[in-house]
Design an enzyme around this catalytic site. Structure first.
Site, mmCIF file in Angstrom:
data_model
loop_
_atom_site.group_PDB
_atom_site.id
_atom_site.type_symbol
_atom_site.label_atom_id
_atom_site.label_comp_id
_atom_site.label_asym_id
_atom_site.label_seq_id
_atom_site.Cartn_x
_atom_site.Cartn_y
_atom_site.Cartn_z
ATOM 1 C CG ASP A 72 -1.798 1.202 1.339
ATOM 2 O OD1 ASP A 72 -1.633 2.157 0.542
ATOM 3 O OD2 ASP A 72 -2.664 1.224 2.227
ATOM 4 C CE1 TYR A 161 -5.149 11.011 -13.466
ATOM 5 C CE2 TYR A 161 -5.559 12.489 -15.306
ATOM 6 C CZ TYR A 161 -4.874 11.430 -14.757
ATOM 7 O OH TYR A 161 -3.907 10.787 -15.496
#
Length: 339
Positions: A72, A161
């Site tokens: 992660d 984004y």
């Protein structure tokens, strides 16, 4: 023009011998569209044991051809331990929620996109690694010049984004000038691949059209017929990553992030190209308003002069050659029962 570029040169506080040719590479987010292909590509160049793939998901294929670590990217301790374990000298951070997905969960997009980048840069600072992290045409916005968008121009994106990509470019430059981290980046256009299916991007239609043409002979496009967007075939994109990271740093006036370009087209233009190669192919439209809004805010085409001049960028694929290759590879998949 040349004088302006010199004035824009980014100089770090300690710029001596920052750059080393990559030897031990970590790819973070290796299971995604770019990462799954970049891992294979880098292993073919640097050796399978010298390219470590990592992702939150299990990626058996990547683990079979070289080292793989479950990671992660927001777990700083685990991230740093992998860099130390393998003596990594270059980090490719490919972790990101894409444009359309990011609009559905913007807070999570920020947390993931910027969190993974900050960890990459901080760990690179500590362990003296180079860092590559891709930016995008999504970093631009509706107030940016649309045609032949300059390298240095107004950047006011309207998607989360895009906000993350602009932030990432600024962070890369900051870590270079402040801490001497060798951070480099390209602004990818839409990427077209015959290997990995896309996952939540505005330019996904340019991949999906080929698959649907082979499987069904028809396609329903979610992007309006008249919207131009820059695109690139994945082999060119992979090559750009390596060429930039291996470029002589003394010749880099820019770093984060270079415009690179290959082809620009609308859905109607790519449709006509597919029709030439798939007799009877048809396309209609069911426009996604979120994708339309994002697509219309992006440039029609990019000016990649700086990348060409500073590190020799030149694309090898155009729409015609890419379309032939895409359809050939997808037909091979279909014949093997992989679709």
């Amino acid at each position: 023009m040349r004088q302006q570029k010199v004035e824009n040169r980014i100089e770090p506080k300690n710029c001596k011998k920052l750059y080393r040719i990559m030897k031990r590479i970590l790819i973070v987010g290796a299971g995604g569209q770019i990462g799954s292909e970049l891992t294979v590509y880098l292993r073919s160049i640097y050796g399978e044991s010298n390219v470590v793939a990592s992702d939150m998901r299990e990626c058996p294929a990547l683990g079979e051809s070289g080292p793989f670590e479950h990671l992660d990217a927001l777990d700083t301790k685990a991230f740093a331990e992998i860099v130390s374990k393998y003596k990594i000298d270059a980090i490719f951070n490919l972790v990101a929620l894409l444009s359309a997905t990011g609009e559905k969960i913007p807070q999570k997009a920020w947390q993931i996109n910027i969190g993974a980048l900050m960890n990459s840069l901080e760990i690179a600072r500590e362990y003296k690694c180079a860092v590559f992290t891709p930016s995008s045409i999504g970093a631009f916005g509706p107030s940016t010049p649309k045609d032949k968008t300059p390298q240095d121009t107004l950047m006011r994106p309207t998607s989360m984004y895009g906000v993350c990509k602009v932030t990432g470019e600024l962070l890369g430059d900051y870590y270079y000038t402040r801490f001497g981290v060798d951070a480099r980046s390209v602004r990818f256009p839409g990427l077209i691949s015959n290997v990995t299916l896309p996952g939540g991007g505005t330019t996904d239609y340019a991949v999906e059209i080929f698959y649907e043409a082979v499987k069904n002979g028809k396609f329903t496009c979610p992007v309006p017929s008249d919207v131009y967007m820059d695109m690139m075939y994945m082999p060119d994109a992979l090559r750009a990553c390596v060429e930039l990271m291996e470029a002589d740093p003394s010749k880099l006036i820019h770093r984060n992030s270079f415009n690179i370009a290959s082809m620009s087209f609308t859905p109607e233009i790519i449709c006509e190209q597919v029709k030439k190669l798939v007799p009877g192919f048809t396309m209609d439209y069911n426009v996604d308003p979120v994708k339309e809004s994002i697509a219309r805010s992006w440039p029609n085409s990019l000016d990649d002069t700086c990348a060409r001049e500073e590190w020799g960028w030149a694309p090898k694929w155009d729409l015609a050659s890419m379309s032939v290759d895409m359809l050939e590879k997808i037909r091979e998949k279909k014949a093997k029962g992989l679709l």
